[in-house]
Motif scaffolding. Structure first.
Motif, PDB file in Angstrom:
ATOM      1  N   ILE A 218       0.836  -1.200   0.000  1.00  0.00           N
ATOM      2  CA  ILE A 218       0.000   0.000   0.000  1.00  0.00           C
ATOM      3  C   ILE A 218       0.873   1.252   0.000  1.00  0.00           C
ATOM      4  O   ILE A 218       0.645   2.196  -0.763  1.00  0.00           O
ATOM      5  N   ASN A 219       1.887   1.269   0.860  1.00  0.00           N
ATOM      6  CA  ASN A 219       2.799   2.413   0.887  1.00  0.00           C
ATOM      7  C   ASN A 219       3.526   2.564  -0.447  1.00  0.00           C
ATOM      8  O   ASN A 219       3.757   3.680  -0.929  1.00  0.00           O
ATOM      9  N   GLY A 220       3.877   1.433  -1.046  1.00  0.00           N
ATOM     10  CA  GLY A 220       4.570   1.475  -2.322  1.00  0.00           C
ATOM     11  C   GLY A 220       3.728   2.075  -3.426  1.00  0.00           C
ATOM     12  O   GLY A 220       4.243   2.806  -4.286  1.00  0.00           O
ATOM     13  N   SER A 221       2.437   1.799  -3.411  1.00  0.00           N
ATOM     14  CA  SER A 221       1.562   2.352  -4.441  1.00  0.00           C
ATOM     15  C   SER A 221       1.457   3.868  -4.311  1.00  0.00           C
ATOM     16  O   SER A 221       1.364   4.588  -5.312  1.00  0.00           O
ATOM     17  N   ILE A 222       1.507   4.355  -3.074  1.00  0.00           N
ATOM     18  CA  ILE A 222       1.494   5.806  -2.841  1.00  0.00           C
ATOM     19  C   ILE A 222       2.788   6.426  -3.364  1.00  0.00           C
ATOM     20  O   ILE A 222       2.776   7.450  -4.058  1.00  0.00           O
ATOM     21  N   GLU A 223       3.908   5.805  -3.037  1.00  0.00           N
ATOM     22  CA  GLU A 223       5.204   6.323  -3.464  1.00  0.00           C
ATOM     23  C   GLU A 223       5.337   6.288  -4.989  1.00  0.00           C
ATOM     24  O   GLU A 223       5.933   7.185  -5.591  1.00  0.00           O
ATOM     25  N   MET A 225       2.911   6.640  -7.198  1.00  0.00           N
ATOM     26  CA  MET A 225       2.145   7.744  -7.752  1.00  0.00           C
ATOM     27  C   MET A 225       2.882   9.063  -7.573  1.00  0.00           C
ATOM     28  O   MET A 225       2.927   9.905  -8.477  1.00  0.00           O
ATOM     29  N   LEU A 226       3.486   9.244  -6.419  1.00  0.00           N
ATOM     30  CA  LEU A 226       4.244  10.458  -6.154  1.00  0.00           C
ATOM     31  C   LEU A 226       5.445  10.567  -7.091  1.00  0.00           C
ATOM     32  O   LEU A 226       5.727  11.626  -7.659  1.00  0.00           O
ATOM     33  N   ASP A 227       6.148   9.456  -7.288  1.00  0.00           N
ATOM     34  CA  ASP A 227       7.310   9.441  -8.165  1.00  0.00           C
ATOM     35  C   ASP A 227       6.915   9.729  -9.609  1.00  0.00           C
ATOM     36  O   ASP A 227       7.600  10.474 -10.315  1.00  0.00           O
ATOM     37  N   MET A 228       5.801   9.155 -10.045  1.00  0.00           N
ATOM     38  CA  MET A 228       5.348   9.377 -11.415  1.00  0.00           C
ATOM     39  C   MET A 228       4.954  10.837 -11.626  1.00  0.00           C
ATOM     40  O   MET A 228       5.263  11.438 -12.657  1.00  0.00           O
ATOM     41  N   ALA A 229       4.283  11.417 -10.632  1.00  0.00           N
ATOM     42  CA  ALA A 229       3.894  12.826 -10.734  1.00  0.00           C
ATOM     43  C   ALA A 229       5.131  13.709 -10.833  1.00  0.00           C
ATOM     44  O   ALA A 229       5.156  14.678 -11.602  1.00  0.00           O
ATOM     45  N   MET A 232       6.738  13.387 -14.371  1.00  0.00           N
ATOM     46  CA  MET A 232       5.945  14.093 -15.368  1.00  0.00           C
ATOM     47  C   MET A 232       6.084  15.597 -15.202  1.00  0.00           C
ATOM     48  O   MET A 232       6.132  16.352 -16.168  1.00  0.00           O
ATOM     49  N   SER A 233       6.167  16.037 -13.962  1.00  0.00           N
ATOM     50  CA  SER A 233       6.236  17.467 -13.690  1.00  0.00           C
ATOM     51  C   SER A 233       7.563  18.068 -14.123  1.00  0.00           C
ATOM     52  O   SER A 233       7.634  19.233 -14.500  1.00  0.00           O
ATOM     53  N   VAL A 234       8.627  17.290 -14.068  1.00  0.00           N
ATOM     54  CA  VAL A 234       9.943  17.768 -14.474  1.00  0.00           C
ATOM     55  C   VAL A 234       9.917  18.215 -15.930  1.00  0.00           C
ATOM     56  O   VAL A 234      10.599  19.169 -16.322  1.00  0.00           O
ATOM     57  N   HIS A 235       9.100  17.553 -16.741  1.00  0.00           N
ATOM     58  CA  HIS A 235       9.018  17.874 -18.170  1.00  0.00           C
ATOM     59  C   HIS A 235       7.891  18.845 -18.482  1.00  0.00           C
ATOM     60  O   HIS A 235       7.642  19.160 -19.639  1.00  0.00           O
ATOM     61  N   LYS A 249       2.441  16.773  -1.029  1.00  0.00           N
ATOM     62  CA  LYS A 249       2.041  16.950   0.369  1.00  0.00           C
ATOM     63  C   LYS A 249       0.988  15.929   0.771  1.00  0.00           C
ATOM     64  O   LYS A 249       1.048  15.319   1.839  1.00  0.00           O
ATOM     65  N   THR A 250       0.022  15.714  -0.115  1.00  0.00           N
ATOM     66  CA  THR A 250      -1.067  14.784   0.167  1.00  0.00           C
ATOM     67  C   THR A 250      -0.571  13.357   0.309  1.00  0.00           C
ATOM     68  O   THR A 250      -0.862  12.672   1.285  1.00  0.00           O
ATOM     69  N   LEU A 251       0.216  12.900  -0.681  1.00  0.00           N
ATOM     70  CA  LEU A 251       0.651  11.519  -0.674  1.00  0.00           C
ATOM     71  C   LEU A 251       1.742  11.238   0.349  1.00  0.00           C
ATOM     72  O   LEU A 251       1.748  10.191   0.986  1.00  0.00           O
ATOM     73  N   SER A 252       2.653  12.196   0.524  1.00  0.00           N
ATOM     74  CA  SER A 252       3.752  11.979   1.476  1.00  0.00           C
ATOM     75  C   SER A 252       3.229  11.822   2.893  1.00  0.00           C
ATOM     76  O   SER A 252       3.816  11.114   3.712  1.00  0.00           O
TER      77      SER A 252
END
Length: 256
Positions: A218-223, A225-229, A232-235, A249-252
């Motif tokens: 469960i924690n991994g799925s949150i991380e 999503m955060l990593d993917m965001a 994507m945001s870097v580009h 902030k929400t996911l962390s």
């Protein structure tokens, strides 16, 4: 096994209906054929049609109108940026969902290890095998149905009717969350190994390992999503400024 056969038929039904929707022959707002019409055309049961419609609703292709039926809500796949935006716009619901999952699913694994029958464990193995096949073929629909089946089957094995009922309500309310997350390849791929570890713990009847691996999953799925965001945001500087800080902030806050 019957549960796997049912999932396979549902998967094929979803694919057929999805192809109809994206073919261009029907438009947003158009009504889908009735349950009986779909049953007759595809030679399947009404329960299979309802499951397929539920999956399409979760994927955002279909909107249900009480007393009127299923209507087309979109005719194209979601763009990854739109998916991230959806998570930000629904941050409260996502937070609620993950917090409840953290409470229910480790408990579900614990009880399942104590109470699951050999048949239920065998069925779970087959569901996991189907998930692996879906991963190899990058079949989003099959990934979605088999992921839900995997987690649902664990809760069913608890033989706790109240927990089963609560879990079903959660699945119904947050079906769209699951479908959105599984359209992102990295997130669906990273579910494979955690599923294997949870299954292995259940087969060994190792409660401590099962609870630990489910919590990690469960924690991994949150991380993920955060990593993917973040990637994507870097580009996309606009996306970074508008979406990433809030989603971060929400996911962390959920990761233990």
């Amino acid at each position: 096994m019957k549960p796997i056969e049912r999932i396979s038929v549902t998967d094929m039904t979803v694919q057929n209906l999805k192809e109809l929707i994206i073919s261009g022959n029907i438009k947003i707002g158009d009504k889908l054929p009735t349950e009986m019409e779909i049953c007759s055309a595809l030679n399947i049961s009404r329960s299979t049609v309802r499951e397929a419609i539920r999956v399409l609703q979760a994927m955002g292709f279909v909107e249900m109108k009480r007393g009127k039926g299923a209507f087309v809500a979109k005719v194209t796949e979601d763009d990854p940026t739109h998916i991230i935006k959806w998570f930000v716009e629904h941050e409260v619901q996502v937070t609620d969902f993950m917090e409840v999952r953290m409470g229910i699913e480790p408990l579900g694994v614990k009880l399942a290890i104590q109470r699951a029958t050999p048949k239920q464990i065998s069925e779970l193995e087959e569901i996991h095998a189907n998930f692996e096949k879906a991963m190899e073929g990058q079949d989003v629909v099959a990934l979605l149905t088999n992921d839900e089946a995997f987690h649902k089957h664990i809760i069913k094995a608890t033989q706790n009717n109240l927990l089963i009922s609560i879990n079903q309500q959660i699945l119904d309310v947050f079906a769209e969350y699951r479908s959105k997350s599984f359209t992102i390849k990295e997130i669906s791929k990273n579910a494979l190994e955690p599923h294997r570890k949870v299954l292995d713990a259940i087969k060994r009847r190792d409660i401590d390992a099962g609870v630990e691996e489910m919590a990690k999953h469960i924690n991994g799925s949150i991380e993920d999503m955060l990593d993917m965001a973040k990637k994507m945001s870097v580009h996309n500087k606009t996306l970074y400024k508008q979406l990433y800080p809030q989603l971060s902030k929400t996911l962390s806050s959920l990761v233990k």
